[in-house]
Design a protein around this motif. Structure first.
Motif, mmCIF file in Angstrom:
data_model
loop_
_atom_site.group_PDB
_atom_site.id
_atom_site.type_symbol
_atom_site.label_atom_id
_atom_site.label_comp_id
_atom_site.label_asym_id
_atom_site.label_seq_id
_atom_site.Cartn_x
_atom_site.Cartn_y
_atom_site.Cartn_z
ATOM 1 N N ASP A 72 8.476 43.649 7.636
ATOM 2 C CA ASP A 72 9.710 43.572 6.845
ATOM 3 C C ASP A 72 9.690 44.499 5.635
ATOM 4 O O ASP A 72 10.196 44.164 4.562
ATOM 5 C CB ASP A 72 9.959 42.126 6.391
ATOM 6 N N GLY A 73 9.068 45.670 5.799
ATOM 7 C CA GLY A 73 9.087 46.670 4.735
ATOM 8 C C GLY A 73 8.034 46.497 3.675
ATOM 9 O O GLY A 73 8.034 47.218 2.671
ATOM 10 N N VAL A 74 7.094 45.569 3.861
ATOM 11 C CA VAL A 74 6.029 45.323 2.875
ATOM 12 C C VAL A 74 4.675 45.496 3.563
ATOM 13 O O VAL A 74 4.410 44.865 4.590
ATOM 14 C CB VAL A 74 6.131 43.904 2.269
ATOM 15 N N VAL A 75 3.810 46.332 2.995
ATOM 16 C CA VAL A 75 2.460 46.528 3.514
ATOM 17 C C VAL A 75 1.529 45.548 2.804
ATOM 18 O O VAL A 75 1.541 45.442 1.576
ATOM 19 C CB VAL A 75 1.974 47.971 3.274
ATOM 20 N N ASP A 76 0.714 44.838 3.564
ATOM 21 C CA ASP A 76 -0.219 43.856 3.002
ATOM 22 C C ASP A 76 -1.582 44.506 2.804
ATOM 23 O O ASP A 76 -2.351 44.677 3.748
ATOM 24 C CB ASP A 76 -0.336 42.648 3.937
ATOM 25 N N LEU A 77 -1.877 44.877 1.552
ATOM 26 C CA LEU A 77 -3.173 45.465 1.201
ATOM 27 C C LEU A 77 -3.824 44.640 0.094
ATOM 28 O O LEU A 77 -4.417 45.178 -0.839
ATOM 29 C CB LEU A 77 -2.989 46.921 0.734
ATOM 30 N N ARG A 78 -3.727 43.340 0.200
ATOM 31 C CA ARG A 78 -4.267 42.452 -0.835
ATOM 32 C C ARG A 78 -5.523 41.759 -0.348
ATOM 33 O O ARG A 78 -5.531 41.146 0.720
ATOM 34 C CB ARG A 78 -3.223 41.407 -1.244
ATOM 35 N N LEU A 79 -6.575 41.839 -1.156
ATOM 36 C CA LEU A 79 -7.783 41.064 -0.919
ATOM 37 C C LEU A 79 -7.718 39.785 -1.749
ATOM 38 O O LEU A 79 -7.023 39.732 -2.769
ATOM 39 C CB LEU A 79 -9.021 41.883 -1.312
ATOM 40 N N PRO A 80 -8.434 38.727 -1.355
ATOM 41 C CA PRO A 80 -8.426 37.495 -2.154
ATOM 42 C C PRO A 80 -8.863 37.757 -3.589
ATOM 43 O O PRO A 80 -9.780 38.542 -3.840
ATOM 44 C CB PRO A 80 -9.431 36.595 -1.420
ATOM 45 N N GLY A 81 -8.177 37.125 -4.548
ATOM 46 C CA GLY A 81 -8.477 37.324 -5.953
ATOM 47 C C GLY A 81 -9.203 36.138 -6.560
ATOM 48 O O GLY A 81 -9.463 35.131 -5.900
ATOM 49 N N ASP A 82 -9.515 36.255 -7.861
ATOM 50 C CA ASP A 82 -10.154 35.156 -8.581
ATOM 51 C C ASP A 82 -9.129 34.055 -8.834
ATOM 52 O O ASP A 82 -7.922 34.235 -8.629
ATOM 53 C CB ASP A 82 -10.745 35.662 -9.901
ATOM 54 N N ALA A 83 -9.614 32.919 -9.322
ATOM 55 C CA ALA A 83 -8.753 31.743 -9.456
ATOM 56 C C ALA A 83 -7.592 31.991 -10.418
ATOM 57 O O ALA A 83 -6.456 31.564 -10.164
ATOM 58 C CB ALA A 83 -9.588 30.550 -9.925
#
Length: 325
Positions: free
Chosen positions: A39-50
């Motif tokens: 839907d036009g969004v690339v997912d390049l996110r790794l899990p982050g801190d709390a």
């Protein structure tokens, strides 16, 4: 989006795990990690801190800022151009620039800047916000914007790839704004890439902090003297988004002009100017033209004045710098 434009936009992105080049199917050519796009969004996110995940969840509940009903590209541009800063920024950026907006939220500034031959990447933590931006891009026919879900702690953005790095109202919501700024700088071209950084000013923010104290004492039943809330009374979603962002945010820091000058010096960024100007009586025609002076005492006087001029809308000020080799 045309194939050439898509390839050019993809070249501005990178694997968040290793910094490698991404193939057309969003596979990293370096480490082989696979990512997705929908839907036009690339997912390049790794899990982050709390703490980062808490901010992400906060905006997932109420994306900020929202779009008015039946919005259009002409309407978005007209709304943006009511801001002298937005007009000056658009005028200062070359027509063929590669731009990244870090913390783009729902993408309104990214869409506003995507004109002429510019390529714009709008990056944010929160998928709900990006979905609104990508949907608006489709409605508006904006083909030169790529929205990316990613975290500045491990950004899916190519280092040194951008002529202009914009981040407005974002780093003060990170656990360590100083460290986040150092990562932000690396995205700009090392031979003169521009940094446009908007943060809450520690002095100008004081009126809102007082309003927030009253709001908390009354259980948010009464918030005095907030012109933005008054202007959004007929738009419940945007009213709620401003209330949450300004009064109920789980992570907030405030900064001074002098503090940011130190950040610039530490990261090889030459100070250009502040907006509003810290030179009393100065109204810049060119945001990227260096200020004529930088006197500490005058900067402090200006920041006190910002309580009146910037305080009603949250106390956000902008610092502009140029990255040097």
């Amino acid at each position: 989006m045309a194939d050439a434009t898509g390839a050019d936009l993809r070249a501005l992105l990178a694997c968040p795990a290793c910094g490698g080049v991404l193939a057309a199917d969003w596979t990293c050519r370096g480490c082989g990690a696979r990512y997705g796009a929908a839907d036009g969004v690339v997912d390049l996110r790794l899990p982050g801190d709390a703490r980062t995940e808490a901010v992400r969840a906060f905006y997932g509940h109420a994306p900020f800022p929202g779009y008015p009903p039946r919005d259009s590209l002409d309407g978005l541009r007209a709304r943006a151009e009511r801001s002298p800063f937005a007009r000056l920024l658009d005028r200062a950026i070359p027509g063929d620039a590669r731009i990244v907006e870090v913390g783009c939220g729902t993408g309104q500034m990214s869409l506003y800047l995507a004109r002429a031959d510019r390529l714009v990447v709008g990056a944010d933590l929160t998928r709900a916000s990006l979905d609104l931006g990508a949907a608006a891009a489709r409605r508006f026919g904006s083909r030169d914007v790529q929205f990316v879900e990613t975290d500045l702690n491990a950004p899916g953005l190519a280092e040194g790839a951008f002529d202009v790095v914009v981040s407005l109202g974002v780093l003060h919501h990170t656990p360590d704004p100083r460290a986040a700024f150092a990562r932000l700088v690396r995205l700009a071209r090392p031979d003169g890439g521009m940094i446009v950084l908007g943060l809450y000013n520690a002095v100008a923010r004081l009126p809102l902090r007082l309003r927030r104290a009253v709001a908390r004492l009354t259980g948010f039943r009464w918030i005095p003297f907030d012109p933005v809330l008054r202007s959004r009374e007929a738009e419940p979603d945007r009213h709620a988004a401003w209330l949450r962002d300004q009064y109920q945010h789980p992570e907030e820091h405030r900064h001074t002009h002098g503090e940011l000058l130190k950040w610039f010096a530490e990261t090889g960024v030459d100070y250009v100017r502040a907006y509003p100007s810290t030179l009393i009586g100065d109204e810049p025609d060119d945001l990227f033209e260096p200020a004529a002076d930088n006197w500490t005492f005058e900067a402090w006087l200006s920041q006190v004045g910002w309580m009146k001029t910037l305080g009603p809308e949250g106390g956000l000020f902008v610092m502009i710098g140029r990255r040097t080799p």
